[in-house]
Design a protein around this motif. Structure first.
Motif, PDB file in Angstrom:
ATOM      1  N   TYR A  91     100.582  90.893 105.261  1.00 24.42           N
ATOM      2  CA  TYR A  91     101.873  91.387 104.403  1.00 24.42           C
ATOM      3  C   TYR A  91     102.535  90.463 103.731  1.00 24.42           C
ATOM      4  N   LEU A  98      96.579  97.388 105.082  1.00 27.60           N
ATOM      5  CA  LEU A  98      97.719  97.175 106.019  1.00 27.60           C
ATOM      6  C   LEU A  98      98.031  98.736 106.520  1.00 27.60           C
ATOM      7  N   ASN A 112      97.944  92.169 110.205  1.00 29.19           N
ATOM      8  CA  ASN A 112      99.014  92.770 109.366  1.00 29.19           C
ATOM      9  C   ASN A 112      99.919  91.967 109.080  1.00 29.19           C
TER      10      ASN A 112
END
Length: 324
Positions: free
Chosen positions: A92, A159, A88
């Protein structure tokens, strides 16, 4: 003013501060744009693991790791959650520096609704009619964006999905938030350091030879603190502020990220994208209003707010640990 009220006010301020810091994170990662995204996330993992481990050692002594792992199944569950949170973080940071801040913010708007669906599918929770309506409207928004632009908003969904699965595992693992983060960091630390050393010795890094520059190096180190401090603050606040309030505050971060993407980074946001986002926002508004009304009927707090499990998450998974 009573002592309890003072603690509540402090918890509220710390919660707001944590979400504000998460909301501003795209600016920080953007300033490190010259550093490869993979190197940023490797340094983020390494320095945050050191900081959280040091904090736990200072607070609880050497026994914190053994106490946390004493819970059944925790060792492998936190290994899996560590992989999810690492993925994640990496996605990101890449998305921010590749010009996808707006779509990244969409992922964190979608995340609470995915949490609810996982609660239904895995934990056998039941949704109200309004909650089902919220999920359906959000699905329409994602479908609109997919049909209009010819592909799924995969960054947002990846995400949201990885973080929803992370929240589910952290809920089931029954370990306190900060020790859990410390164990995840411990799992990732040695492979991360090995990868960093390999990168430096094979000409793919620039930390030790000064290739990134002194300021960038300092920012990479500080990224560990920017990762750990809001999580520690959130864990502190979530036990002192009603979860109905925290559930609304959590939208501060993606809202700020969205505004940064549109007005600071000047990413495309035309009428078609606005319609898709509007569906998500309407779904979240219905979801939040329904939760607030049910909390009010329950006596001013979220359902079971006083029975927060050891991981610090809402029993209905509406307020997982944040990751930005």
């Amino acid at each position: 003013m009573t002592h309890a009220n003072a603690l509540d006010r402090r918890g509220l301020l710390i919660a707001v501060g944590s979400f504000l810091l998460w909301g501003l994170m795209p600016l920080y990662w953007h300033m490190l744009k010259a550093v490869p995204s993979l190197q940023i996330v490797l340094h983020r993992i390494a320095w945050s693991a050191l900081l959280v481990g040091g904090f736990l050692w200072w607070q609880q002594g050497r026994g914190w790791l053994r106490a946390a792992l004493a819970q059944p199944r925790v060792w492998w569950m936190l290994g899996l959650s560590g992989v999810l949170i690492g993925f994640n973080w990496g996605l990101y940071i890449w998305a921010v520096n590749a010009g996808h801040v707006v779509e990244s913010s969409l992922g964190y708007f979608i995340n609470p609704l995915l949490n609810v669906l996982l609660g239904v599918a895995v934990l056998r929770e039941r949704l109200t009619r309004v909650q089902w309506m919220s999920v359906a409207i959000a699905f329409v928004g994602v479908a609109w964006l997919t049909l209009r632009f010819g592909q799924l908003p995969w960054i947002a969904l990846a995400l949201a999905g990885s973080f929803a699965l992370y929240g589910l595992i952290r809920k089931l693992a029954h370990v306190d938030s900060i020790p859990g983060l410390g164990i995840e960091g411990a799992y990732l630390f040695l492979p991360t350091v090995a990868w960093l050393v390999w990168s430096e010795t094979h000409g793919q890094g620039g930390f030790f030879d000064g290739g990134y520059g002194a300021i960038a190096n300092l920012m990479l180190v500080v990224s560990g603190a920017l990762t750990a401090l809001p999580l520690i603050g959130f864990a502190y606040a979530v036990r002192r502020v009603p979860l109905s309030v925290v559930g609304l505050l959590q939208y501060i971060a993606p809202t700020m990220q969205f505004l940064l993407g549109v007005f600071v980074f000047h990413e495309a946001f035309d009428r078609d994208r606005a319609l898709g986002f509007a569906c998500i926002w309407v779904a979240l508004a219905l979801f939040a209003i329904d939760g607030a009304l049910r909390a009010r009927r329950a006596g001013g707090t979220a359902p079971d707010a006083a029975k927060i499990p050891p991981g610090g998450e809402h029993p209905r998974m509406a307020v997982p640990l944040d990751s930005r």
